[in-house]
Design an enzyme around this catalytic site. Structure first.
Site, PDB file in Angstrom:
ATOM      1  N   ASP A   1     -89.043  -8.225  -1.250  1.00  0.00           N
ATOM      2  CA  ASP A   1     -89.621  -7.586  -0.066  1.00  0.00           C
ATOM      3  C   ASP A   1     -89.889  -6.109  -0.319  1.00  0.00           C
ATOM      4  O   ASP A   1     -90.938  -5.585   0.069  1.00  0.00           O
ATOM      5  CB  ASP A   1     -88.684  -7.752   1.131  1.00  0.00           C
ATOM      6  CG  ASP A   1     -88.487  -9.208   1.499  1.00  0.00           C
ATOM      7  OD1 ASP A   1     -89.486  -9.862   1.816  1.00  0.00           O
ATOM      8  OD2 ASP A   1     -87.349  -9.689   1.457  1.00  0.00           O
ATOM      9  N   ASN A   2     -88.939  -5.453  -0.956  1.00  0.00           N
ATOM     10  CA  ASN A   2     -89.119  -4.043  -1.277  1.00  0.00           C
ATOM     11  C   ASN A   2     -90.258  -3.852  -2.268  1.00  0.00           C
ATOM     12  O   ASN A   2     -91.068  -2.925  -2.132  1.00  0.00           O
ATOM     13  CB  ASN A   2     -87.823  -3.467  -1.843  1.00  0.00           C
ATOM     14  CG  ASN A   2     -87.917  -1.979  -2.107  1.00  0.00           C
ATOM     15  OD1 ASN A   2     -88.134  -1.186  -1.200  1.00  0.00           O
ATOM     16  ND2 ASN A   2     -87.773  -1.590  -3.364  1.00  0.00           N
TER      17      ASN A   2
END
EC number: 2.4.1.80
Length: 450
Positions: free
Chosen positions: A286-287
């Site tokens: 996600d990052n």
């Protein structure tokens, strides 16, 4: 002045400046929490749009086993106040324990367009990315909302998220007149994916809810609802770079498909994968997706006035330590400088060097200065926590103030030992599997956990 006196003076100035910077970041996070969250949410205009005018959203819930409070977290997306969405429940095993819960939820809400996708394909070491591959392809709409299995949302969250996603739209329309909204023209047949300079990702700050009052769970809750939330809001308020935790993310499938893989090992292949598959080697996918949208496509990020409720299961103190160690080890390979400086931003360490610097430069006793610093710090944390809980009062069990303070104090005392432990290795265990995090941030599977 002697050399030692000069060095002491310079050190005092440096540490005082650093202490002021740390406090500025803390106060920015606190101020953001007070301004954005400490009031009732305003209903989105989109909830009143006709289906033909509303942008469609595909909600994807990647699942694996029986997570904490699973029925309620899944049910929350079936009760959304929004005219046009579908829900995809994704698992990789037809015998997954989550499936009976999914079936119960779907049977209770037959009016909601929902389906289950079971696909065991693997494109990398990250099971969440593997689980999302087929739902990405089969999603009915370009606008995707990925919501982790432990997370629950309030009914108005989707409408406010979509509105934030299209916040670039210029208009002179009245915000109090849904019929004059420019979003009436952002239907699926006319709108285009975001372009550089526009919002390309919408996310929420996670707030922990703890039903099982084990000490590890309580410490995790204290961390997420104070220090983590405060810093998360502050970093996003500065907009100097992407900072996405990934519990709840909305973005365009078309945008994701145009991302090149940030993985050096995949880029070395004759035909490297693009899109979602290119993030398979990373545990913090996600990052990495947020960073790629920010840097590669130049897309901005936005947050709404909503929080996402993250239900925490039973954790021992050892479980809590292992979880924090794992993500520090992942983070140090992605943002080494920030990770190395992290202890200097913690309450106790910053209080010690701040009190010494003030005493050295301005005079005064170090101990009272340190205690004043800690009192101010806990006050800011409690105020931040209360602001974030404005719209979720009554959700979760009653909280003991004494227990919270004990958990908060334990978190602060454990911060430095956990960081030091995380620095000793690059191996992590996630969902029963051992990995080694290499310099690029990629994870290499080492074998089954003993």
């Amino acid at each position: 002045m002697s050399d030692s006196g000069t060095l002491s003076l310079i050190g005092g100035i440096v540490f005082l400046v650093l202490w002021v910077v740390v406090w500025s970041i803390c106060l920015l996070g606190w101020r953001t929490a007070r301004i954005r969250y400490a009031h009732p949410n305003i209903p989105s205009r989109l909830s009143k749009l006709p289906v033909s005018s509303a942008p469609g959203v595909t909600i994807i819930r990647p699942l694996c086993g029986l997570d904490q409070n699973l029925y309620n977290t899944l049910e929350s997306v079936m009760k959304l106040d929004y005219p046009k969405f579908e829900v995809i429940f994704a698992v990789q095993d037809e015998k997954d324990e989550a499936l009976p819960v999914v079936n119960m939820v779907m049977e209770k809400y037959p009016e909601v367009e929902a389906k289950v996708i079971i696909d065991s394909r693997k494109v990398g070491v990250n099971p969440k990315v593997n689980n999302l591959m087929t739902p990405f392809q089969e999603a009915k709409y370009d606008l995707l909302w990925i919501l982790d299995s432990t997370c629950s949302v309030l009914p108005g969250t989707l409408g406010r998220s979509v509105e934030a996603f299209f916040s670039n739209t210029s208009s002179t329309a009245s915000p109090y007149d849904p019929e004059s909204s420019p979003l009436l023209s952002i239907s699926d047949d006319v709108r285009k994916p975001p372009i550089a300079g526009e919002v390309g990702l919408v996310h929420q700050v996670p707030i922990a809810v703890c039903y099982q009052k084990t000490w590890g769970s309580l410490i995790e809750q204290a961390y997420l609802n104070t220090t983590h939330a405060k810093m998360y809001l502050a970093i996003n308020a500065t907009s100097i770079d992407s900072c996405v935790v990934g519990k709840s993310c909305m973005y365009s499938r078309d945008n994701i498909s145009h991302l090149t893989t940030p993985s050096p090992s995949l880029r070395s292949l004759p035909d490297p994968p693009s899109g979602l598959a290119g993030f398979g080697p990373f545990l913090a996918e996600d990052n990495m997706i947020g960073l790629s949208l920010w840097h590669e496509l130049k897309l901005k990020h936005a947050m709404t006035s909503d929080v996402v409720l993250d239900f925490i299961g039973s954790l021992s103190v050892r479980d809590y330590i292992n979880r924090r160690v794992r993500w520090i080890r992942v983070r140090k390979k992605m943002t080494l400088a920030a990770t190395l400086l992290e202890p200097l931003t913690e309450s106790i360490i910053s209080g010690l060097y701040g009190a010494w610097a003030i005493s050295r430069l301005l005079g005064g006793n170090i101990l009272p200065l340190f205690l004043l610093h800690m009192a101010a710090w806990i006050s800011v944390d409690i105020s931040t926590k209360r602001a974030l809980e404005t719209n979720i009062k009554g959700i979760g069990p009653p909280e003991s103030k004494v227990t919270f303070l004990m958990a908060w104090a334990a978190r602060e005392c454990l911060a430095l030992p956990i960081w030091m432990l995380a620095m000793t290795s690059s191996e992590v265990v996630w969902r029963g599997q051992k990995y080694k995090i290499i310099a690029s941030g990629e994870a290499i599977r080492l074998g089954d956990r003993n």
